[in-house]
Every structure is written in structure tokens, then in C-alpha cells.
Design a protein around this motif. Structure first.
Motif, PDB file in Angstrom:
ATOM      1  N   UNK A 148     -16.214   4.711  -3.545  1.00 46.08           N
ATOM      2  CA  UNK A 148     -16.075   4.097  -2.222  1.00 46.08           C
ATOM      3  C   UNK A 148     -14.603   4.039  -1.817  1.00 46.08           C
ATOM      4  N   UNK A 149     -13.710   3.774  -2.803  1.00 45.23           N
ATOM      5  CA  UNK A 149     -12.271   3.725  -2.537  1.00 45.23           C
ATOM      6  C   UNK A 149     -11.769   5.086  -2.064  1.00 45.23           C
ATOM      7  N   UNK A 150     -12.216   6.160  -2.732  1.00 43.69           N
ATOM      8  CA  UNK A 150     -11.795   7.512  -2.351  1.00 43.69           C
ATOM      9  C   UNK A 150     -12.278   7.855  -0.945  1.00 43.69           C
ATOM     10  N   UNK A 151     -13.513   7.473  -0.633  1.00 42.93           N
ATOM     11  CA  UNK A 151     -14.067   7.755   0.690  1.00 42.93           C
ATOM     12  C   UNK A 151     -13.306   6.986   1.766  1.00 42.93           C
ATOM     13  N   UNK A 152     -13.024   5.711   1.482  1.00 41.20           N
ATOM     14  CA  UNK A 152     -12.305   4.883   2.461  1.00 41.20           C
ATOM     15  C   UNK A 152     -10.892   5.420   2.695  1.00 41.20           C
ATOM     16  N   UNK A 153     -10.191   5.815   1.629  1.00 42.45           N
ATOM     17  CA  UNK A 153      -8.844   6.362   1.766  1.00 42.45           C
ATOM     18  C   UNK A 153      -8.846   7.644   2.593  1.00 42.45           C
ATOM     19  N   UNK A 154      -9.873   8.484   2.355  1.00 35.80           N
ATOM     20  CA  UNK A 154      -9.972   9.744   3.098  1.00 35.80           C
ATOM     21  C   UNK A 154     -10.168   9.474   4.592  1.00 35.80           C
ATOM     22  N   UNK A 155     -11.036   8.522   4.935  1.00 35.01           N
ATOM     23  CA  UNK A 155     -11.294   8.188   6.341  1.00 35.01           C
ATOM     24  C   UNK A 155     -10.051   7.561   6.981  1.00 35.01           C
ATOM     25  N   UNK A 156      -9.307   6.767   6.199  1.00 36.70           N
ATOM     26  CA  UNK A 156      -8.103   6.133   6.727  1.00 36.70           C
ATOM     27  C   UNK A 156      -7.060   7.189   7.078  1.00 36.70           C
ATOM     28  N   UNK A 157      -6.860   8.160   6.182  1.00 37.36           N
ATOM     29  CA  UNK A 157      -5.871   9.210   6.426  1.00 37.36           C
ATOM     30  C   UNK A 157      -6.278  10.066   7.618  1.00 37.36           C
ATOM     31  N   UNK A 158      -7.560  10.332   7.759  1.00 39.81           N
ATOM     32  CA  UNK A 158      -8.031  11.178   8.863  1.00 39.81           C
ATOM     33  C   UNK A 158      -7.870  10.483  10.216  1.00 39.81           C
ATOM     34  N   UNK A 159      -8.149   9.160  10.261  1.00 41.09           N
ATOM     35  CA  UNK A 159      -8.140   8.440  11.532  1.00 41.09           C
ATOM     36  C   UNK A 159      -6.797   7.787  11.854  1.00 41.09           C
ATOM     37  N   UNK A 160      -6.093   7.342  10.823  1.00 40.40           N
ATOM     38  CA  UNK A 160      -4.814   6.657  11.033  1.00 40.40           C
ATOM     39  C   UNK A 160      -3.793   7.224  10.040  1.00 40.40           C
ATOM     40  N   UNK A 161      -3.281   8.404  10.279  1.00 43.51           N
ATOM     41  CA  UNK A 161      -2.426   9.087   9.300  1.00 43.51           C
ATOM     42  C   UNK A 161      -1.118   8.368   8.990  1.00 43.51           C
ATOM     43  N   UNK A 162      -0.641   7.533   9.915  1.00 40.98           N
ATOM     44  CA  UNK A 162       0.622   6.837   9.670  1.00 40.98           C
ATOM     45  C   UNK A 162       0.447   5.582   8.811  1.00 40.98           C
ATOM     46  N   UNK A 163      -0.798   5.121   8.680  1.00 40.41           N
ATOM     47  CA  UNK A 163      -1.070   3.903   7.898  1.00 40.41           C
ATOM     48  C   UNK A 163      -1.093   4.262   6.417  1.00 40.41           C
ATOM     49  N   UNK A 164      -0.337   3.511   5.635  1.00 40.75           N
ATOM     50  CA  UNK A 164      -0.279   3.756   4.191  1.00 40.75           C
ATOM     51  C   UNK A 164      -1.124   2.737   3.441  1.00 40.75           C
ATOM     52  N   UNK A 165      -1.561   3.135   2.269  1.00 42.45           N
ATOM     53  CA  UNK A 165      -2.460   2.288   1.471  1.00 42.45           C
ATOM     54  C   UNK A 165      -1.919   2.180   0.054  1.00 42.45           C
ATOM     55  N   UNK A 166      -1.861   0.961  -0.450  1.00 44.18           N
ATOM     56  CA  UNK A 166      -1.459   0.718  -1.837  1.00 44.18           C
ATOM     57  C   UNK A 166      -2.689   0.285  -2.616  1.00 44.18           C
ATOM     58  N   UNK A 167      -3.049   1.082  -3.600  1.00 44.45           N
ATOM     59  CA  UNK A 167      -4.154   0.750  -4.497  1.00 44.45           C
ATOM     60  C   UNK A 167      -3.546   0.076  -5.736  1.00 44.45           C
ATOM     61  N   UNK A 168      -3.777  -1.228  -5.875  1.00 38.32           N
ATOM     62  CA  UNK A 168      -3.164  -1.976  -6.972  1.00 38.32           C
ATOM     63  C   UNK A 168      -3.667  -1.488  -8.331  1.00 38.32           C
ATOM     64  N   UNK A 169      -4.849  -0.894  -8.366  1.00 37.95           N
ATOM     65  CA  UNK A 169      -5.356  -0.334  -9.633  1.00 37.95           C
ATOM     66  C   UNK A 169      -4.522   0.870 -10.057  1.00 37.95           C
ATOM     67  N   UNK A 170      -4.071   1.642  -9.066  1.00 38.84           N
ATOM     68  CA  UNK A 170      -3.215   2.799  -9.361  1.00 38.84           C
ATOM     69  C   UNK A 170      -1.864   2.329  -9.903  1.00 38.84           C
ATOM     70  N   UNK A 171      -1.345   1.226  -9.340  1.00 37.95           N
ATOM     71  CA  UNK A 171      -0.091   0.671  -9.840  1.00 37.95           C
ATOM     72  C   UNK A 171      -0.251   0.242 -11.291  1.00 37.95           C
ATOM     73  N   UNK A 172      -1.383  -0.367 -11.614  1.00 38.19           N
ATOM     74  CA  UNK A 172      -1.642  -0.792 -12.992  1.00 38.19           C
ATOM     75  C   UNK A 172      -1.632   0.393 -13.947  1.00 38.19           C
ATOM     76  N   UNK A 173      -2.284   1.483 -13.540  1.00 37.85           N
ATOM     77  CA  UNK A 173      -2.319   2.664 -14.405  1.00 37.85           C
ATOM     78  C   UNK A 173      -0.936   3.291 -14.525  1.00 37.85           C
ATOM     79  N   UNK A 174      -0.120   3.220 -13.456  1.00 32.84           N
ATOM     80  CA  UNK A 174       1.245   3.750 -13.495  1.00 32.84           C
ATOM     81  C   UNK A 174       2.107   2.937 -14.447  1.00 32.84           C
ATOM     82  N   UNK A 175       1.983   1.609 -14.368  1.00 34.25           N
ATOM     83  CA  UNK A 175       2.729   0.731 -15.289  1.00 34.25           C
ATOM     84  C   UNK A 175       2.315   1.001 -16.727  1.00 34.25           C
ATOM     85  N   UNK A 176       1.011   1.194 -16.919  1.00 32.50           N
ATOM     86  CA  UNK A 176       0.513   1.489 -18.265  1.00 32.50           C
ATOM     87  C   UNK A 176       1.107   2.789 -18.794  1.00 32.50           C
TER      88      UNK A 176
END
Length: 855
Positions: free
Chosen positions: A693-721
Motif C-alpha cells: 500500500x505504501x508503494x502504491x501511495x508513493x507512486x500516486x503521490x509522485x504522479x499527481x504531485x511531483x513536487x511533494x516529497x515523502x519521508x518514509x520513517x521505516x526507510x530511515x530506520x533501515x538506513x540507520x541500521x
């Protein structure tokens, strides 16, 4: 009855003039070479670690000096958070210098081949960047295609992660680009940089056409300058300084970048060198303990020498020469091993290093290693050997004769120097006596705790071991308490390395668990920012259509401080003030609302509010830590420059903010009436638990509002790890030296007690023990030793981890017992293997062979 004490004064020679001493040292040493060398082998790993880390440090410093400009890519870089005024263009044109430009900003990109999206750093490049160093791309013409305007390049790690290759399409903002290749190396980049903020490179003109640059967008602009000479650079800097202060820009020089990186390297070097020094200290303990036992076994030989006229000093010199010479040999071998490891490190860890290190030998590091080895060989062998001086000839007739205590200046001097050695050596490594003293105190405390835990553990096991256990298990346990078996010392040396690895694992797990715990506890795990006012309703509708909760939708206004407590910022800067420069000149992002959020607590004063009709009508609240930084209190006034409009406010309350909880959080919060009409952007917070659902929502956000950025806190956790894993890999590599040192000391202890064990096995065979039973006793004995060493490390790491997490990191303890169990099993297995390997001769020696040796 009158007693007479006769003192005979003999003419003595110093150690260098007494040829007889050197001959005796050679004759005795060649029959004990294997034992003596193993004593010194404990020194090899410590010296190797110190030389390897020192060599790496000197190589990095040399590369920094030689290739400093490659780190910056230019002679000078001018930075700002808005487009440069024409005054800058005129200044650089007048200076007749070469320039290149870039602009970078966070944004979402959509990978068209897979439909995945990712927050990246979009970087627009213009001009012949870099002027120094090189940009390595695959294929080589990737950057030339980007300059054409319709192509992009990706960081190599990003392309690999999302399976993107040349020819694929990527949507950046409203525009679709073709991938021309990947960037393997670029000045200022590296594996750690791309892990934290992977980049997508486009041309600067193409960045303007993506539609990403809108009001409120956070963009960093840079101009890279190449001058003809260093003198020209200095002249240009003098012209830039007043202009930069006037326009709010900053600049960075090659020297500044070199000093910053150099200090960072030195900080890391100090930490790693101290870890390597731990292995050296363990080697010192192993050397001293082994030489102590060796000296005790030589009592009878020394007594014989005293009977034929040898002095106490001559007897001492014989064995001192042996251990000192082999100590120097061990230091040379350790230095050579350190040089070899130094050649491997740049290859094994090249992705963590911003510079390419050439294969070379640092003779300074080698010299330091040999010198440290020589000092250790003297200090840590003099103390155990000095007792040889006082062995009386009477020992030949009465083996149990023990002379009275004799005051020895040599022993006292050795003790004082041994205490000073780790302090001075650590101070040299860290370039600070305070740091050296604190480190030495920490090592002493850690070793003391290890000894205490090991002693307590041995006492409890011996006290409560089942009396009905089989003979094999009871005898294996009793072997640990055999005289000269060094059980406690081995538990400390093996346990310290395991302790370092275990406590690192606990701290890493606790910090990551804290981030994950906060993320799971928070209402929101997905943050949408850079939402324009005319896009707010559309974003809210998109969140609703995806059946996601809208936890927050808050406005953000950018502003700067222009006055503080009635004084202008410029006036405060001129005074010697303790308020940091960044706190006075930074850009603040503030919001307005009439309540507190779940992450805030009002600790003093009243809530932000608006008092209509009064002169001072705007009352704001400030976060607790920033209130301390700006040195303000309730009632103090501030004037904010809100995009050209001055807004006066008074502090009416202080908030305690739990920053990781329910972002976004703010330093200043205004009442709604004060900023409702100010230019603003919006931030929304929601929660998405299902990855699909997160991937689908991000895809729709980029398609409709390309200037809006999204921070996925789970991705930050994996990056810190991932970042923790990379740092932890290096620390574990160095901690491994400590374990190896402990195992070398174990091997030396086994060889040292070989003859005692042979006699013991003869007695066991005489009373009917079979070879299989002796093998089992040996394996179980070393299994006990490994188990008790692992338990010592585990108990101390849990205790130390709890103290560090509670009082230093202020997080909850979270130990991964599965990983700790794996570490413990590894220690046990290594201990058993080393012990058994060095005990094979003892096990396989028949009673007849042993009796013949005795005969």
C-alpha cells in the motif's frame, strides 16, 4: 651467641660487557625457544593492530595533504540557500576565474521500469565540474549526455538497489528522463554519503524545468571556483568575506575542508587506535604472566648458577636477554604484520574512505611499533624476572625454602613505569593527557571488573559444582585450578575481546530498537512535505482515497531572527557572546496552532496565544533546549523577519519536545492570528503499515504531485541500521585482535604447562585411564575455559550495556540474546580448538616416553 653476616663484594660487569651471560642466554634459550617465542607471540597481535591503524592514519593524512583539492573539486566553493544575486556574477566575472554550479534539493523520483519511488537528493550540475579529482561514471560519457538536458545519472548504490540500468526511464518532478549511467565516484561523495542521501544528477537547466522548484522548497546552491594560483584564491576570499556576510552566503576553502576531514579522521583514528591499544595491553598481561611462570620454573637452575658463583644480576640478565631479544623479534614481526594489514585495509574498506590510498609503508608507524614493543619487552618482563635475583643457593638443597621479603628498587621502579606506560602511550595516541588518563582508568576499571566477575564465577562454580558428576567432568574442572594454569588471566584476556564485541552489539541493538520503538509507537510513519497551499486539498483527498489516516496537516513558515531581547542580531554578533552563531543566523521553520501535540509538554508559562488590540499581541512558545541556547526566558521579546515582514513576539511558555515522536515538531509555535496570512507550505503526516500500500501511495503521490516529497520513517530506520552495520564491521575487526591475543596467550599457557600435564597424564594412565578419557578431559577443560570466558564477557557486557544505555544514551536496553549466544559459542569453539591443537603432544605422549625424559 654472636652472629656474623659476611658480605662479599664482587667485581661486576654490565650486561654488554659480560660475554658469559650472553653465552648462557643462548645455550638455555635455544632449548626453550618455542616456549619463549609463544610468550612474545602475545605481543605480535597488539603491535600489528597499533602499526596497522597508525599506518592508515599517516597514509590518510599524507593523502589529504597531497590531494586536498580533490575533496572539494575546486579551489573555493560559495554556498547559499537561494539563487545567487547578480552581484556575485559580477564579482566572479571581474576576477576572471573558471566556475561551475550546482543546486540540490530533496525530492521524490519514480522509477518507471518498476513503479517504485524513493526520496533522493536531486542535484543539478552546470559547467566543467570537478576542476580537481575526477568524476568516474559508467559508461564514461554519462555526464556529457546529462549536460544535453534529457538524461540523468544515479549513484551506483541507488541504481543497484532499484535495479535501474542505462536506458531506463525516471520521472523527476513533472519530467521524464533517460538514465545515461551511474556515478561510481565524485568529489565529496562516497559510500556512506550515498547510503544516507543517494543522489540523482541532472543538468542545472533541466532541474528548473522539472517543476520541483516552488515556494518554500529547500534548495542548496553552490558555485565552484577555480583560480590560477593560491595567492589569487586568497585575494578572492578577501573580496568574498564582506559580501558573504551581507548576503547571508557562506564559503568553503580547500584548507577548511581538509581541516574538517582531518579532524574527523583524527577522531575516528583515536577511537580505533585505542581499540588496537586494548589488544596491546592484553599482550602485555600475557607476556608478564607467562614470564612469571617461566621464571618460577627456572628457580632450580638459578640456584645452581648461584652455587657456582653467578651473581643475582647475572642470573637475571641471562633470562632478560632471552625475553628481550625475542620481544624485539616479536615487535618486528608484529610491525611487518601491521604493514601487511595496512595494505589490505584500503582494499577491504575502500567504500568507506573518501580518498584512494596508495600502497606504501609508513616507516614512522613501523618505528613506533618496534619502539613500543621494546618498551613492553623491558617493562613487562623486568617485574616478573626481578625475583630471579633473590633466589638463594640454598634452594638446591631445600626446594621449599622461601627467602624473606627483600626490598628492590628495580621492582618498585618497574611498577611505577608500568602504571605510567598505558597513560603515556594512550596520551600519545589521542594527543591528550586527559583522554589518555581517562582511557587508562577505563581500561583498568574494565580489567578490574573482568577479574572480579571471573573470580566470582570461578568461586561459585567450584562451590556449587555437582559432587555426583562423573570423574571426567570433575577432573576437567579441577584442572582449571592447577598451579600455574593462569585460568583467571586467560578468562580476562579472552573475555575482554568478546566483551568489546558483545557490548557493541548491545548498544547497536538498543539504539536501533529505540528508533524502531519510537516508530512503532508513533501515530505517523510517513511525512509529506513541500505541499503548496493550492495542493493541500488534493493531497488530503489522495490520503483519504487510499484509506489512510490524516494525523496532521500543519503549515510551515520560514523566517529568521532580526532582533533578540531588543538588540539586533548584528549587534549581538559583534559582542563576545556565548550564543552560537548558527542559532542567531539560521533559517527557522515555524508553525501556528492553538494547542499542543502528543509529543509536547508545557513545562513553564502559558500556551501561545494572541491578545487582540494590545501593542504586544503575539505570544509564542519555544522548545526547551533552544530556550537554553538562545539564553532567553519568559517575557523576553524577539523580532522575526517573515520573508521581509517584521513580526514582534514575546515568549510566554516553554515546551518540552520529544523530537522523534510524531513529527513534524517545531522550535517556535505561533498563534494562528499572527501568521495565517503569511506565505506558507504545508506538511502532512499519515501512517502506512502495508509495504504494498505504501508503494502504491508513493507512486500516486509522485504522479499527481511531483513536487511533494515523502519521508518514509521505516526507510530511515533501515538506513540507520545499514550505517550501524558498516561502522560495527570495522569495530568488530579491531576487537578481533583482542580475541586473537587472548587465544595466543592461551596457546602459550598450554605449551608452558606441557611438562606438568604430561606428568599428570602418566599418573592417570598408570591408574587405568584410557586415551579417550584423557581426550575428553582435555576437551571439557577447554570447553569450561571458553564457557567461563564467554560468561564473564556476557555478564559484564550486559551490565556495562545497561549503564551506557541508561545514563549515556538514555535509551532502553535491548539485547539480542541470539546474537550474543552466537558470539559466546564462537568464543567457546575457538578456545577448545586452540587448547586441543596445542595439547596433542601431551595427549599422545606414552608413559614410557615421559619416564625416559625424566631419566
Amino acid at each position: 651467641m654472636i652472629e656474623y653476616i659476611i658480605k662479599i663484594k664482587k667485581k661486576t660487569r654490565n650486561i654488554f660487557q659480560d660475554r658469559w651471560v650472553w653465552k648462557m642466554a643462548w645455550r638455555d634459550g635455544r632449548h626453550n625457544f618455542s616456549r619463549l617465542f609463544l610468550f612474545m607471540a602475545a605481543l605480535v597481535t597488539g603491535i600489528a593492530a597499533v602499526v596497522a591503524i597508525s599506518s592508515l592514519n599517516y597514509s590518510l593524512q599524507d593523502e589529504l595533504d597531497r590531494n586536498a583539492k580533490e575533496l572539494l573539486g575546486a579551489d573555493l566553493v560559495i554556498n547559499g540557500n537561494k539563487k545567487f544575486d547578480t552581484i556575485w556574477t559580477k564579482l566572479l566575472d571581474k576576477a576572471n576565474v573558471k566556475v561551475a554550479k550546482d543546486a540540490d534539493m530533496p525530492s521524490m523520483v519514480l522509477f518507471m521500469n518498476t513503479g517504485n519511488s524513493r526520496l533522493v537528493k536531486v542535484t543539478g550540475l552546470e559547467g566543467p565540474f570537478p576542476f580537481y579529482g575526477e568524476m568516474i561514471t559508467k559508461p564514461a560519457d554519462a555526464y556529457s549526455k546529462v549536460q544535453a538536458g534529457n538524461f540523468v545519472m544515479l549513484d551506483e548504490s541507488l541504481a543497484s538497489q532499484y535495479e535501474v540500468s542505462s536506458g531506463d526511464s525516471i520521472k523527476v518532478g513533472t519530467k521524464i528522463f533517460i538514465v545515461s549511467g551511474v556515478v561510481s565516484k565524485i568529489p565529496g561523495g562516497g559510500a556512506l554519503t550515498s547510503t544516507l542521501a543517494p543522489a540523482v544528477y541532472v543538468s542545472l537547466s533541466a532541474l528548473d524545468s522539472t517543476g520541483l522548484i516552488q515556494f518554500g522548497s529547500r534548495i542548496g546552491y553552490s558555485i565552484y571556483v577555480k583560480t590560477k594560483t593560491d595567492k589569487e584564491t586568497q585575494n578572492l576570499i578577501e573580496q568574498i568575506k564582506p559580501l558573504a556576510k551581507k548576503t547571508g552566503n557562506s564559503f568553503e576553502t580547500v584548507e577548511g575542508r581538509k581541516e574538517g576531514l582531518g579532524e574527523s579522521f583524527r577522531s575516528v583514528y583515536r577511537f580505533f587506535s585505542l581499540l588496537a591499544f586494548v589488544a596491546l595491553i592484553l599482550g602485555c598481561i600475557g607476556v608478564a604472566s607467562s614470564v612469571h611462570i617461566y621464571a618460577r620454573e627456572k628457580r632450580d637452575e638459578v640456584a645452581m648458577l648461584r652455587c657456582v658463583g653467578s651473581s643475582g644480576w647475572q642470573a637475571f640478565n641471562i633470562y632478560f636477554i632471552q625475553v628481550f631479544v625475542l620481544g624485539i623479534v616479536g615487535s618486528i614481526i608484529g610491525s611487518a604484520l601491521g604493514v601487511a594489514i595496512h595494505q589490505i585495509i584500503p582494499v577491504a574498506f575502500k567504500e568507506y574512505l573518501p580518498l584512494k590510498i596508495a600502497f606504501s609503508v609508513s616507516w614512522r608507524a613501523v618505528g613506533e611499533g618496534i619502539l613500543i614493543g621494546a618498551i613492553v619487552s623491558v617493562l613487562f618482563t623486568v617485574l616478573p624476572l626481578v625475583s630471579v635475583r633473590f633466589v638463594p643457593p640454598l634452594t638446591v638443597l631445600r626446594a621449599d625454602f622461601v627467602p624473606g621479603r627483600i626490598f628492590s628498587k628495580t621492582r618498585l621502579t618497574a611498577i611505577v613505569l608500568i602504571i605510567l606506560f598505558p597513560i603515556l602511550a594512550a596520551a600519545y595516541q589521542t594527543k591528550s593527557f586527559v583522554s589518555g588518563g581517562l582511557f587508562s582508568a577505563g581500561i583498568a576499571l574494565a580489567l578490574g571488573c573482568l577479574v572480579l566477575v571471573a573470580t566470582s564465577l570461578l568461586y561459585l562454580i567450584r562451590r556449587f559444582f555437582p559432587t555426583k558428576a562423573s570423574f571426567i567432568f570433575r577432573h576437567a574442572l579441577s584442572n582449571l585450578f592447577r598451579p600455574n594454569n593462569q585460568t583467571r588471566m586467560l578468562m580476562v584476556t579472552i573475555g575482554l575481546g568478546a566483551f568489546i564485541i558483545s557490548i557493541l552489539n548491545i548498544i547497536q541493538g538498543s539504539l536501533l530498537n529505540q528508533v524502531e520503538f519510537k516508530g512503532n509507537k508513533n501515530q505517523s510513519n510517513t511525512i509529506l512535505f513541500d505541499i503548496q497551499t493550492n495542493q493541500k486539498d488534493g493531497v488530503i483527498k489522495l490520503v483519504s482515497e487510499n484509506h489512510l489516516p490524516l494525523n496532521q496537516i500543519v503549515p510551515i513558515i520560514t523566517c529568521r531572527l532580526s532582533e533578540l531581547k531588543g538588540r539586533t542580531i548584528e549587534a549581538i554578533q559583534k559582542d563576545t557572546t556565548t550564543i552560537p552563531e548558527w542559532a542567531l543566523t539560521r533559517e527557522y521553520r515555524v508553525t501556528y496552532r492553538d494547542s499542543l501535540t502528543g509529543s509536547e509538554e508545557l513545562v513553564k508559562g502559558v500556551l501561545h496565544h494572541f491578545e487582540k488590540g494590545k501593542k504586544d499581541s503575539v505570544f509564542v512558545t519555544i522548545s526547551e533546549r533552544m530556550q537554553e541556547t538562545l539564553r532567553v526566558k519568559i517575557g523576553d521579546s524577539l523580532v522575526f523577519n517573515v520573508q521581509g515582514v517584521p513580526v514582534k513576539a514575546n515568549i510566554c511558555g516553554i515546551r518540552k519536545v520529544d523530537w522523534p515522536k510524531d513529527p513534524p515538531n517545531f522550535i517556535f509555535v505561533f498563534p494562528k492570528e499572527a501568521l495565517a496570512n503569511a506565505p506558507q507550505i504545508w506538511v502532512a503526516a499519515t501512517r502506512v503499515d502495508d509495504p504494498k500500500q505504501a508503494a502504491k501511495f508513493q507512486q500516486m503521490l509522485v504522479m499527481n504531485f511531483p513536487n511533494v516529497s515523502l519521508i518514509d520513517l521505516r526507510l530511515i530506520l533501515s538506513t540507520v541500521n545499514e550505517l550501524f552495520e558498516k561502522i560495527g564491521l570495522v569495530v568488530r575487526f579491531l576487537a578481533l585482535f583482542s580475541i586473537v591475543t587472548g587465544l595466543v596467550v592461551l596457546a602459550g599457557a598450554v605449551i608452558n604447562s606441557k611438562f606438568v600435564r604430561i606428568k599428570e597424564n602418566v599418573l592417570l594412565r598408570t591408574i587405568g585411564a584410557r586415551t579417550s578419557q584423557i581426550v575428553k578431559i582435555t576437551l571439557i577443560e577447554y570447553g569450561y575455559l571458553g564457557l567461563f570466558s564467554a560468561l564473564t564477557a556476557l555478564l559484564l557486557s550486559l551490565g556495562g550495556g545497561w549503564l551506557l544505555t541508561k545514563f549515556f544514551f538514555e535509551v532502553q536496553l535491548a539485547a539480542n540474546f541470539t546474537e550474543l549466544l552466537i558470539i559466546s559459542i564462537g568464543v567457546i569453539v575457538l578456545t577448545v580448538l586452540i587448547g586441543w591443537f596445542n595439547s596433542r603432544e601431551v595427549i599422545n605422549t606414552s608413559p614410557l616416553q615421559a619416564l625416559r625424559r625424566e631419566g
